[in-house]
Design a protein around this motif. Structure first.
Motif, mmCIF file in Angstrom:
data_model
loop_
_atom_site.group_PDB
_atom_site.id
_atom_site.type_symbol
_atom_site.label_atom_id
_atom_site.label_comp_id
_atom_site.label_asym_id
_atom_site.label_seq_id
_atom_site.Cartn_x
_atom_site.Cartn_y
_atom_site.Cartn_z
ATOM 1 N N LYS A 70 49.258 45.710 49.375
ATOM 2 C CA LYS A 70 50.483 44.905 49.405
ATOM 3 C C LYS A 70 50.944 44.728 50.849
ATOM 4 O O LYS A 70 50.985 45.678 51.617
ATOM 5 N N GLY A 71 51.260 43.501 51.182
ATOM 6 C CA GLY A 71 51.724 43.194 52.528
ATOM 7 C C GLY A 71 50.608 42.992 53.535
ATOM 8 O O GLY A 71 50.868 42.702 54.697
ATOM 9 N N THR A 122 42.541 34.898 47.601
ATOM 10 C CA THR A 122 42.421 35.456 48.950
ATOM 11 C C THR A 122 41.210 36.377 49.029
ATOM 12 O O THR A 122 40.618 36.753 48.010
ATOM 13 N N GLY A 123 40.884 36.777 50.238
ATOM 14 C CA GLY A 123 39.886 37.814 50.437
ATOM 15 C C GLY A 123 40.520 39.161 50.173
ATOM 16 O O GLY A 123 41.691 39.264 49.802
ATOM 17 N N GLY A 124 39.754 40.223 50.361
ATOM 18 C CA GLY A 124 40.284 41.566 50.201
ATOM 19 C C GLY A 124 39.977 42.205 48.858
ATOM 20 O O GLY A 124 40.322 43.356 48.630
ATOM 21 N N TYR A 125 39.355 41.473 47.958
ATOM 22 C CA TYR A 125 38.978 42.020 46.652
ATOM 23 C C TYR A 125 37.537 42.518 46.725
ATOM 24 O O TYR A 125 36.692 41.925 47.385
ATOM 25 N N ASN A 126 37.257 43.594 45.994
ATOM 26 C CA ASN A 126 35.906 44.131 45.937
ATOM 27 C C ASN A 126 35.713 44.815 44.590
ATOM 28 O O ASN A 126 36.654 45.335 44.008
ATOM 29 N N VAL A 127 34.493 44.803 44.105
ATOM 30 C CA VAL A 127 34.139 45.538 42.893
ATOM 31 C C VAL A 127 32.825 46.252 43.164
ATOM 32 O O VAL A 127 31.935 45.707 43.815
ATOM 33 N N GLU A 128 32.741 47.497 42.690
ATOM 34 C CA GLU A 128 31.539 48.301 42.925
ATOM 35 C C GLU A 128 31.207 49.100 41.673
ATOM 36 O O GLU A 128 32.083 49.721 41.070
ATOM 37 N N VAL A 129 29.946 49.076 41.288
ATOM 38 C CA VAL A 129 29.485 49.894 40.169
ATOM 39 C C VAL A 129 29.373 51.329 40.675
ATOM 40 O O VAL A 129 28.652 51.610 41.628
ATOM 41 N N GLU A 130 30.106 52.237 40.053
ATOM 42 C CA GLU A 130 30.091 53.644 40.456
ATOM 43 C C GLU A 130 28.951 54.400 39.790
ATOM 44 O O GLU A 130 28.270 55.186 40.417
ATOM 45 N N LYS A 131 28.789 54.182 38.465
ATOM 46 C CA LYS A 131 27.690 54.844 37.755
ATOM 47 C C LYS A 131 27.412 54.146 36.446
ATOM 48 O O LYS A 131 28.261 53.444 35.896
ATOM 49 N N ILE A 132 26.196 54.348 35.974
ATOM 50 C CA ILE A 132 25.786 53.860 34.665
ATOM 51 C C ILE A 132 25.239 55.082 33.934
ATOM 52 O O ILE A 132 24.271 55.695 34.383
ATOM 53 N N LYS A 133 25.885 55.434 32.835
ATOM 54 C CA LYS A 133 25.552 56.674 32.144
ATOM 55 C C LYS A 133 25.140 56.377 30.711
ATOM 56 O O LYS A 133 25.817 55.625 30.012
#
Length: 149
Positions: A116-117, A85-96
């Motif tokens: 959920k739901g 389904t749609g609704g998934y996301n991934v984001e790079v917050e930081k690279i240290k």
């Protein structure tokens, strides 16, 4: 009559200019999505080298992470794999960068899943995040997911 035609042409030209946006032709989708504090840059797939694009296309259905060094930059890729389904996301917050003698790099990223739901589009999706660093970063990379509280 001539004045009326001139005003009409002027209105048409003005509308064409306004509707075309008078932009540079560069759309956000084709370039950067946002600059991070550490100099990493979230980019769209169309902005990365062909070798990276081809690897992503071949491997997008599997959950995995990879680092590429190309064209004097470092590209960090996080794939969530195939989702139903749609609704998934991934984001790079930081690279240290960590460590003094032997530098290593920690990529922190956040995954968002559908609530959920919630009602989501029923289609196969392949969520991913791509971050670009402005230099060829040395050392190994490790990945850590930031858990939601």
């Amino acid at each position: 009559m001539i004045l009326r035609k001139s005003v009409g042409y002027l209105v048409i030209i003005t509308l064409i200019i306004l509707l075309s946006g008078c932009g540079s032709g560069l759309k956000e989708d084709d370039s950067m999505a946002g600059q991070k504090e550490n100099g990493s840059l979230s980019v769209k797939i169309s902005a990365v080298p062909d070798t990276v694009q081809k690897w992503i296309e071949k491997n997008q259905s599997k959950q995995q992470n990879k680092v590429f060094r190309a064209d004097g930059k470092t590209y960090v890729v996080i794939l969530l794999g195939e989702k139903n389904t749609g609704g998934y996301n991934v984001e790079v917050e930081k690279i240290k960068q960590t460590g003094n003698d032997e530098a290593s790099n920690v990529v922190s990223y956040r995954v968002t899943e559908p609530a959920k739901g919630s009602v989501n589009i029923q289609v196969l999706t392949y969520p991913m995040a791509i971050a670009a660093l402005d230099s060829d970063v040395e050392g190994p990379f490790t990945f850590e997911q930031i858990e939601e509280n």
